[in-house]
Design a protein around this motif. Structure first.
Motif, PDB file in Angstrom:
ATOM      1  N   UNK A 213       0.807  -1.218   0.000  1.00 53.06           N
ATOM      2  CA  UNK A 213       0.000   0.000   0.000  1.00 53.06           C
ATOM      3  C   UNK A 213       0.843   1.273   0.000  1.00 53.06           C
ATOM      4  N   UNK A 214       2.151   1.159  -0.275  1.00 54.53           N
ATOM      5  CA  UNK A 214       2.967   2.351  -0.452  1.00 54.53           C
ATOM      6  C   UNK A 214       2.484   3.107  -1.689  1.00 54.53           C
ATOM      7  N   UNK A 215       2.948   4.333  -1.837  1.00 54.24           N
ATOM      8  CA  UNK A 215       2.432   5.229  -2.872  1.00 54.24           C
ATOM      9  C   UNK A 215       2.485   4.606  -4.262  1.00 54.24           C
ATOM     10  N   UNK A 216       1.443   4.818  -5.050  1.00 55.50           N
ATOM     11  CA  UNK A 216       1.370   4.292  -6.416  1.00 55.50           C
ATOM     12  C   UNK A 216       0.891   5.391  -7.359  1.00 55.50           C
ATOM     13  N   UNK A 217       1.173   5.220  -8.654  1.00 53.19           N
ATOM     14  CA  UNK A 217       0.792   6.201  -9.663  1.00 53.19           C
ATOM     15  C   UNK A 217       0.199   5.497 -10.877  1.00 53.19           C
ATOM     16  N   UNK A 218      -0.780   6.173 -11.512  1.00 53.86           N
ATOM     17  CA  UNK A 218      -1.412   5.650 -12.721  1.00 53.86           C
ATOM     18  C   UNK A 218      -1.157   6.579 -13.892  1.00 53.86           C
ATOM     19  N   UNK A 219      -1.123   6.001 -15.112  1.00 59.03           N
ATOM     20  CA  UNK A 219      -0.926   6.784 -16.323  1.00 59.03           C
ATOM     21  C   UNK A 219      -1.543   6.044 -17.497  1.00 59.03           C
ATOM     22  N   UNK A 220      -2.409   6.735 -18.255  1.00 61.48           N
ATOM     23  CA  UNK A 220      -2.955   6.144 -19.478  1.00 61.48           C
ATOM     24  C   UNK A 220      -1.903   6.162 -20.573  1.00 61.48           C
ATOM     25  N   UNK A 221      -1.884   5.129 -21.390  1.00 58.73           N
ATOM     26  CA  UNK A 221      -0.958   5.070 -22.529  1.00 58.73           C
ATOM     27  C   UNK A 221      -1.600   5.764 -23.719  1.00 58.73           C
ATOM     28  N   UNK A 222      -1.369   7.062 -23.801  1.00 55.14           N
ATOM     29  CA  UNK A 222      -1.919   7.831 -24.906  1.00 55.14           C
ATOM     30  C   UNK A 222      -3.431   7.756 -24.944  1.00 55.14           C
ATOM     31  N   UNK A 223      -3.981   7.502 -26.134  1.00 53.25           N
ATOM     32  CA  UNK A 223      -5.432   7.420 -26.303  1.00 53.25           C
ATOM     33  C   UNK A 223      -5.919   5.974 -26.306  1.00 53.25           C
ATOM     34  N   UNK A 224      -5.034   5.038 -25.966  1.00 53.16           N
ATOM     35  CA  UNK A 224      -5.413   3.625 -25.973  1.00 53.16           C
ATOM     36  C   UNK A 224      -6.195   3.276 -24.708  1.00 53.16           C
ATOM     37  N   UNK A 225      -6.618   2.021 -24.609  1.00 50.48           N
ATOM     38  CA  UNK A 225      -7.339   1.542 -23.435  1.00 50.48           C
ATOM     39  C   UNK A 225      -6.395   0.918 -22.416  1.00 50.48           C
ATOM     40  N   UNK A 226      -5.103   1.111 -22.590  1.00 45.22           N
ATOM     41  CA  UNK A 226      -4.110   0.535 -21.684  1.00 45.22           C
ATOM     42  C   UNK A 226      -3.733   1.531 -20.593  1.00 45.22           C
ATOM     43  N   UNK A 227      -3.542   1.002 -19.408  1.00 50.77           N
ATOM     44  CA  UNK A 227      -3.245   1.797 -18.226  1.00 50.77           C
ATOM     45  C   UNK A 227      -1.970   1.252 -17.588  1.00 50.77           C
ATOM     46  N   UNK A 228      -1.066   2.149 -17.235  1.00 56.07           N
ATOM     47  CA  UNK A 228       0.168   1.769 -16.556  1.00 56.07           C
ATOM     48  C   UNK A 228       0.066   2.167 -15.092  1.00 56.07           C
ATOM     49  N   UNK A 229       0.415   1.243 -14.210  1.00 57.97           N
ATOM     50  CA  UNK A 229       0.469   1.562 -12.783  1.00 57.97           C
ATOM     51  C   UNK A 229       1.881   1.292 -12.269  1.00 57.97           C
ATOM     52  N   UNK A 230       2.376   2.223 -11.463  1.00 57.56           N
ATOM     53  CA  UNK A 230       3.701   2.108 -10.858  1.00 57.56           C
ATOM     54  C   UNK A 230       3.516   2.070  -9.351  1.00 57.56           C
TER      55      UNK A 230
END
Length: 262
Positions: A213-230
């Protein structure tokens, strides 16, 4: 004959600009900041200064080769936690703070004094505002994250459009899809959520995210339906996960980055 075509970029290298074009000698950031530490529009660079409630503002371009001067924007009575420039108005800056308010500022043209008073104030909302993010395709729409909730604001009317359902724990990040139709969030309860704010305040999809549960970040890959989480694994290793939100049941890819000290 070699069947591999040589890249035309094989001899390219990065070239630093001349030293007089650098923006240097700036002590940016604060240990209390949790969102952006620096953000730029076409006119200004804003950064989180060491003094509580203050942003440093630097012009992106200098006329006639003059020296850049750092101005101070006294935004809040407590730490500035996050800030964002409007994609539609390069002089419009939104700031969030531990004083539980969101403020929207109109910065001047280059060479003019910083505003002494805020344009408008949204809140207070009862919790420290940790995240602010303008909508990418709708002018004047702003999302703010405070405590366990997300509020979507109509900046022009100075009122909330919707309040998304409360999360299970402290909100950690939020991100708009590039077309603005969906909003993704990560939370300390180790879940990732997808919202369609126009349809319902409830999350349309929710899945377990990172095991720590340490800090996490989300980012969409451009206009695609893919999501990156760190975020972090159960063993405290930093990791990146790739998600396809059309089949939002499990990560398509998980990659460990390194081992973080305890």
């Amino acid at each position: 004959m070699n069947r591999f075509k040589a890249s035309k970029f094989r001899h390219t290298e990065a070239r630093l600009p001349r030293r007089e074009a650098w923006i240097g000698g700036i002590r940016a950031g604060s240990f209390a900041s949790c969102g952006n530490h620096v953000k730029a529009s076409c006119h200004w660079v804003a950064f989180n200064a060491e003094a509580a409630g203050v942003l440093g503002i630097v012009p992106l371009e200098c006329k006639d080769g003059g020296k850049r001067t750092v101005s101070q924007l006294c935004c809040h009575s407590d730490v500035v936690t996050d800030f964002d420039f409007s994609p539609f108005d390069q002089l419009l800056l939104a700031t969030g703070s531990a004083d539980e308010t969101v403020k929207v500022w109109r910065l001047p043209e280059s060479g003019q004094d910083m505003p002494s008073g805020t344009g408008l104030t949204l809140g207070p909302g009862g919790h420290s505002v940790d995240l602010v993010l303008f909508h990418p395709t709708a002018d004047g729409v702003l999302a703010s994250g405070a405590g366990k909730g997300v509020t979507v604001w109509d900046v022009g009317q100075q009122q909330p459009l919707t309040a998304l359902d409360s999360h299970g724990d402290q909100l950690q990040s939020l991100t708009w899809k590039r077309d603005g139709c969906l909003l993704g969030t990560s939370c300390k309860d180790k879940k990732l959520r997808i919202f369609d704010p126009r349809a319902s305040p409830a999350a349309s999809q929710s899945v377990p995210g990172h095991e720590n549960n340490k800090d996490s970040r989300l980012l969409w890959m451009g206009s695609s339906d893919c999501l990156i989480s760190v975020g972090f694994s159960q063993m405290r290793e930093r990791e990146v996960k790739l998600w396809d939100t059309r089949r939002f049941s499990g990560a398509m890819l998980t990659m460990a980055l390194d081992t973080s000290p305890g």
